[in-house]
Design an enzyme around this catalytic site. Sequence first.
Site, PDB file in Angstrom:
ATOM      1  N   LYS A 206     -74.348 -63.331  31.801  1.00  9.26           N
ATOM      2  CA  LYS A 206     -73.502 -64.046  32.749  1.00  9.26           C
ATOM      3  C   LYS A 206     -72.055 -63.692  32.465  1.00  9.26           C
ATOM      4  O   LYS A 206     -71.555 -63.920  31.368  1.00  9.26           O
ATOM      5  CB  LYS A 206     -73.732 -65.550  32.607  1.00  9.26           C
ATOM      6  CG  LYS A 206     -72.870 -66.378  33.559  1.00  9.26           C
ATOM      7  CD  LYS A 206     -73.249 -67.836  33.514  1.00  9.26           C
ATOM      8  CE  LYS A 206     -72.344 -68.654  34.419  1.00  9.26           C
ATOM      9  NZ  LYS A 206     -72.696 -70.076  34.404  1.00  9.26           N
ATOM     10  N   LYS A 263     -75.926 -62.196  36.327  1.00 11.94           N
ATOM     11  CA  LYS A 263     -75.099 -62.973  37.253  1.00 11.94           C
ATOM     12  C   LYS A 263     -73.632 -62.637  37.036  1.00 11.94           C
ATOM     13  O   LYS A 263     -73.189 -62.621  35.887  1.00 11.94           O
ATOM     14  CB  LYS A 263     -75.345 -64.445  36.959  1.00 11.94           C
ATOM     15  CG  LYS A 263     -74.485 -65.415  37.731  1.00 11.94           C
ATOM     16  CD  LYS A 263     -74.730 -66.797  37.220  1.00 11.94           C
ATOM     17  CE  LYS A 263     -73.835 -67.752  37.962  1.00 11.94           C
ATOM     18  NZ  LYS A 263     -73.932 -69.096  37.477  1.00 11.94           N
TER      19      LYS A 263
HETATM   20  C1  PBG Z   1     -72.169 -73.276  35.400  1.00 14.93           C
HETATM   21  C2  PBG Z   1     -72.646 -72.507  36.552  1.00 14.93           C
HETATM   22  C3  PBG Z   1     -71.821 -71.749  37.387  1.00 14.93           C
HETATM   23  C4  PBG Z   1     -72.629 -71.209  38.369  1.00 14.93           C
HETATM   24  C5  PBG Z   1     -73.943 -71.621  38.152  1.00 14.93           C
HETATM   25  N1  PBG Z   1     -73.940 -72.430  36.995  1.00 14.93           N
HETATM   26  C6  PBG Z   1     -70.352 -71.574  37.401  1.00 14.93           C
HETATM   27  C7  PBG Z   1     -69.592 -71.427  36.181  1.00 14.93           C
HETATM   28  O1  PBG Z   1     -70.039 -70.819  35.202  1.00 14.93           O
HETATM   29  O2  PBG Z   1     -68.468 -71.948  36.185  1.00 14.93           O
HETATM   30  C8  PBG Z   1     -72.093 -70.350  39.468  1.00 14.93           C
HETATM   31  C9  PBG Z   1     -72.934 -70.151  40.657  1.00 14.93           C
HETATM   32  C10 PBG Z   1     -72.225 -69.628  41.838  1.00 14.93           C
HETATM   33  O3  PBG Z   1     -71.037 -69.238  41.791  1.00 14.93           O
HETATM   34  O4  PBG Z   1     -72.880 -69.585  42.894  1.00 14.93           O
HETATM   35  N2  PBG Z   1     -73.064 -73.638  34.447  1.00 14.93           N
END
Ligand code: PBG
Length: 339
Positions: A206, A263
Amino acid sequence: MSTPADFKPELTQRPRRLRRTPALRAMVEETVLRPADFIAPLFVVDGEPAPEEIASMPGVFRLNIHDLVAECRELHALGIPAVALFPKLDPSLKDADGSGALDENTLILRAVRAVKAAVPALMIITDVALDPYTTHGHDGVLTADGSDVDNDRTVAILARMAVLQAKAGVDIVAPSDMMDGRVGAIRKALDAEGFTGTAIMAYSVKYNSAYYGPFRDAVGSAQAAGTKLLSKATYQMNPANRREAVTEARLDEAEGADFLMVKPAGAYLDIIRDVREATGKPLAAYQVSGEYSQIHAAAKLGWLDLARTRHESLLAIKRAGADLILTYFAKDMAKLLKA
Ligand code: PBG
């Protein structure tokens, strides 16, 4: 001197032969999308509000539990195998330690119980991370001096959070926090409580991405932080790094992850391919909020064709090696592909 009219090259290979008719093109198509490829992320709110559209995500709504259940029935009927649920909490329920995450009656657990009772065959995925619950919007608890997220203290909380989710009926827990060692700790905690059948979809790779902006509006974690510039750089990966992605994926696999995830997706197709080739685990990719929003924004301006761009963006993610795609386009695609 030859003129264009009498130019007759002797070509053995003419790739255009297989593009001549729709039937020929279908016969040689390498990547095909189907409803079962998609996981629908859904946002849940408490109370009786009518569905609220998220300003930066046209067509995406925050749903109360009643509307969420109806949406899940529809998605299931369309052939979508799983939903990923995200809570948006009232700011009054947040604190620095995200303690709301361990409340057995917190919104997300009530939502899970309701969906599971109504549509048991639909797989439910829940995020294991503290950002919806913390006043600062970080995915974990902070160190004593507040300068960073405390890895080990966070992991202990996340393991308890995952057990509560499993108890509520979640099929797949999805740690999205990027703490070190959380997959192993969650697996151990689930097994110790008898949840050996609860799967883990690890957000293994991520990145610290600007593409999460609209999501943070949706769950209110940007507002919680009081800034849209909330930096998660000490735990989410540097977008410049490629080799590190395979290292992270292998660690999660070794710790017991059942699915791996990359992601965001669209800007990281090389990473999806690398992870695909490095492991045999099912691989998910998350087409995140910003990827969805930019396609909608360009379509709204008349600059891109929504349906074609949507399809192409998802095809690219699958072609890169993803088995599953989390996307806000899941329902649109299932409707289209089912017809
Ligand atoms: C946080 C989380 C995020 C997303 C999914 N879970 C955002 C972040 O890390 O601030 C992002 C998903 C998206 O942008 O569609 N645990």
